[in-house]
Design a protein around this motif. Structure first.
Motif, mmCIF file in Angstrom:
data_model
loop_
_atom_site.group_PDB
_atom_site.id
_atom_site.type_symbol
_atom_site.label_atom_id
_atom_site.label_comp_id
_atom_site.label_asym_id
_atom_site.label_seq_id
_atom_site.Cartn_x
_atom_site.Cartn_y
_atom_site.Cartn_z
ATOM 1 N N TRP A 88 -12.783 5.098 -8.750
ATOM 2 C CA TRP A 88 -12.834 6.424 -9.369
ATOM 3 C C TRP A 88 -12.340 7.514 -8.415
ATOM 4 C CZ3 TRP A 88 -13.424 5.535 -14.240
ATOM 5 C CH2 TRP A 88 -13.573 6.604 -15.121
ATOM 6 N N ARG A 89 -12.521 7.289 -7.129
ATOM 7 C CA ARG A 89 -12.141 8.296 -6.132
ATOM 8 C C ARG A 89 -10.787 8.008 -5.494
ATOM 9 N NH1 ARG A 89 -16.391 11.335 -4.182
ATOM 10 N NH2 ARG A 89 -15.439 11.439 -2.106
ATOM 11 N N ALA A 111 -9.813 0.818 -17.097
ATOM 12 C CA ALA A 111 -9.474 -0.595 -17.239
ATOM 13 C C ALA A 111 -10.030 -1.402 -16.066
ATOM 14 C CB ALA A 111 -7.957 -0.769 -17.319
ATOM 15 N N GLY A 112 -9.943 -0.837 -14.861
ATOM 16 C CA GLY A 112 -10.464 -1.517 -13.681
ATOM 17 C C GLY A 112 -11.958 -1.743 -13.763
ATOM 18 N N VAL A 113 -12.706 -0.755 -14.243
ATOM 19 C CA VAL A 113 -14.157 -0.901 -14.379
ATOM 20 C C VAL A 113 -14.488 -1.996 -15.393
ATOM 21 C CG1 VAL A 113 -16.286 0.239 -15.093
ATOM 22 C CG2 VAL A 113 -14.631 1.466 -13.670
ATOM 23 N N PRO A 140 -17.075 -10.938 -3.750
ATOM 24 C CA PRO A 140 -16.516 -9.800 -3.006
ATOM 25 C C PRO A 140 -15.049 -9.956 -2.664
ATOM 26 C CG PRO A 140 -18.719 -10.260 -2.207
ATOM 27 C CD PRO A 140 -18.371 -11.370 -3.175
ATOM 28 N N LEU A 141 -14.610 -11.200 -2.376
ATOM 29 C CA LEU A 141 -13.185 -11.410 -2.122
ATOM 30 C C LEU A 141 -12.377 -11.172 -3.387
ATOM 31 C CD1 LEU A 141 -11.334 -14.052 -0.100
ATOM 32 C CD2 LEU A 141 -10.930 -14.024 -2.564
ATOM 33 N N GLN A 142 -12.822 -11.717 -4.505
ATOM 34 C CA GLN A 142 -12.090 -11.542 -5.753
ATOM 35 C C GLN A 142 -12.080 -10.069 -6.175
ATOM 36 O OE1 GLN A 142 -13.816 -14.329 -8.552
ATOM 37 N NE2 GLN A 142 -13.684 -16.027 -7.111
ATOM 38 N N ILE A 143 -13.188 -9.381 -5.948
ATOM 39 C CA ILE A 143 -13.255 -7.945 -6.261
ATOM 40 C C ILE A 143 -12.296 -7.172 -5.379
ATOM 41 C CG2 ILE A 143 -14.762 -5.919 -6.111
ATOM 42 C CD1 ILE A 143 -17.079 -7.825 -6.886
ATOM 43 N N GLY A 144 -12.254 -7.526 -4.092
ATOM 44 C CA GLY A 144 -11.346 -6.835 -3.181
ATOM 45 C C GLY A 144 -9.896 -6.997 -3.593
ATOM 46 N N LEU A 145 -9.508 -8.216 -3.978
ATOM 47 C CA LEU A 145 -8.134 -8.437 -4.417
ATOM 48 C C LEU A 145 -7.832 -7.685 -5.711
ATOM 49 C CD1 LEU A 145 -7.689 -12.252 -3.663
ATOM 50 C CD2 LEU A 145 -6.671 -10.332 -2.434
ATOM 51 N N LEU A 146 -8.807 -7.627 -6.622
ATOM 52 C CA LEU A 146 -8.607 -6.874 -7.861
ATOM 53 C C LEU A 146 -8.403 -5.396 -7.573
ATOM 54 C CD1 LEU A 146 -8.578 -6.612 -10.939
ATOM 55 C CD2 LEU A 146 -11.086 -6.495 -10.875
ATOM 56 N N CYS A 147 -9.216 -4.836 -6.675
ATOM 57 C CA CYS A 147 -9.080 -3.415 -6.335
ATOM 58 C C CYS A 147 -7.717 -3.131 -5.711
ATOM 59 C CB CYS A 147 -10.196 -2.990 -5.386
ATOM 60 S SG CYS A 147 -11.831 -2.889 -6.145
#
Length: 426
Positions: free
Chosen positions: A117-118, A128-130, A330-337
């Motif tokens: 968001w920031r 979409a990301g959320v 956390p790894l999968q979230i990091g790659l998505l971000c």
């Protein structure tokens, strides 16, 4: 007329439609999560609940006397509080433990969502990301870690770690360090946060004294944690076996969909790709909070997979358990971000293409949740049958994988709980 409007729909209308569809998919994903949680809830003392409850029952000073007792090379401080509390207050139903696990799991969505968001992205890309974060995290593996008390250790380690990474990404290193210590009190995998924090501080260009302080404090916290810990009887696995296990773990939950996943290429290849992408992402110096958060998550997932490869390859036929998914999320979230951040130019120039890709990803995540949830609930039937047989007096050796390796200790705990008037569903 602009060619983008030939079909009567503006780019804004298309992206708004995407957001609505992804929001609906996220709601359906939450529904699958709730369904699996309700079906998998366990209220009997089984598995590692047995030694935790036995320590409490035998302790002259109650819970306080058990908090720092090690179990399987971990200090399960939060579970030593929550397990007796659930049996005393809710007859063994995972209410307190489940709520805490759910809140910590939700932090795996909330922290990166706040960073997105920031990050100055296109508004529709943030929404979409959320939605994708919800589909990725609020899924059947998290339901298993919420519905079974002892599995809450994974939500505790990953949730506190993500909160710590969020604090570190904002430059609040002291808070990040405290949260890292709390993560290790849920599961020993949380110890990987102790070297991650000074690494992030160094890569972020912080003052040397900040890096040194985090390094010394992390070293001291690690030594305190490990002091007096019994050494496990783990044999070092062969290199290929360890790499295959780590890759399969990084690919959870998809890599667990096949009984031959530990051997077949489809079992370890997705995780190997994710791990390689994660290591490539680490080569770039993080310049923004979202990049620092993403790189911290990638390091946490890689560290968890490495520890799993060293200590768990001799268990369950070399196939990592589905409940470990939260440790690599956390790894999968990091790659998505990072992918969402890198997709910003496409989202501005070709929103229809970007929207289509995100929609396909959302559908795939929902399909994965539905298939995993169905398989998990079906597999639970054998567990429930074993518990009912044990409650009826059966002490067959075949019950050990479902109840506890020491059936005599399990019988003692069940009897001691009943003698104390502690009720649980039988």
């Amino acid at each position: 007329m602009d060619r983008l409007q030939l079909d009567g729909r503006t780019p804004m209308a298309r992206t708004q439609g995407l957001i609505r569809i992804l929001a609906a998919l996220a709601v359906l994903g939450c529904g699958v999560f709730l369904w699996v949680s309700a079906r998998m809830a366990v209220c009997h003392p089984i598995l590692d609940m047995i030694p935790l409850l036995n320590d409490w029952l035998e302790s002259p000073s109650g819970i306080a006397g058990t908090l720092w007792l090690p179990l399987n090379e971990h200090h399960l401080v939060w579970l030593r509080i929550l397990t007796p509390a659930d049996f005393l207050l809710t007859s063994g139903w995972p209410v307190l433990s489940g709520v805490s696990s759910l809140l910590l799991t939700a932090s795996l969505v909330a922290v990166p969502a706040w960073a997105l968001w920031r990050a100055g992205m296109e508004p529709w890309l943030r929404y979409a990301g959320v939605a994708l974060l919800v589909l990725l995290v609020i899924a059947p593996p998290a339901a298993e870690d919420t519905a079974i008390v002892i599995n809450g250790v994974y939500a505790q380690a990953a949730g506190f770690a993500m909160l710590g990474l969020g604090a570190a990404a904002a430059g609040r290193w002291g808070i990040g360090f405290v949260l890292a210590v709390l993560a290790a009190r849920g599961n020993g995998v949380g110890l990987v946060m102790l070297p991650i924090l000074p690494w992030l501080a160094w890569r972020g260009g912080n003052r040397p004294r900040v890096v040194l302080a985090l390094t010394l404090a992390g070293g001291a916290a690690g030594l305190i944690y490990l002091a007096g810990m019994p050494r496990g009887q783990h044999r070092l696995p062969e290199l290929w076996v360890a790499l295959r296990y780590a890759a399969t773990m990084l690919g959870l939950p998809a890599s667990h969909s096949s009984h031959v996943a530990s051997m077949a290429v489809l079992g370890w290849l997705p995780g190997a790709v994710l791990g390689a992408l994660g290591m490539l992402a680490l080569a770039r110096r993080p310049e923004t909070p979202i990049e620092r958060l993403a790189q911290g998550g990638i390091l946490f997932g890689l560290g968890a997979a490495a520890l799993g490869a060293l200590a768990r390859t001799d268990i369950a036929g070399g196939l990592p358990a589905l409940r470990y998914t939260l440790l690599v999320l956390p790894l999968q979230i990091g790659l998505l971000c990072l992918a969402l951040q890198w997709a910003q130019p496409m989202a501005r120039r070709r929103p229809a293409v970007a929207a289509t890709i995100l929609l396909i990803l959302g559908v795939a995540l929902l399909a994965q949740s539905a298939l995993a949830g169905r398989a998990m609930v079906a597999a639970l039937a054998e567990q429930r049958e074993a518990v009912m047989r044990f409650a009826a007096g059966d002490r067959s050796i075949g019950l050990e994988p479902f109840i506890y390796p020491d059936l005599g200790l399990a019988e003692k705990v069940w009897s001691d709980l009943s003698a104390r008037g502690v009720r649980f569903c039988r």
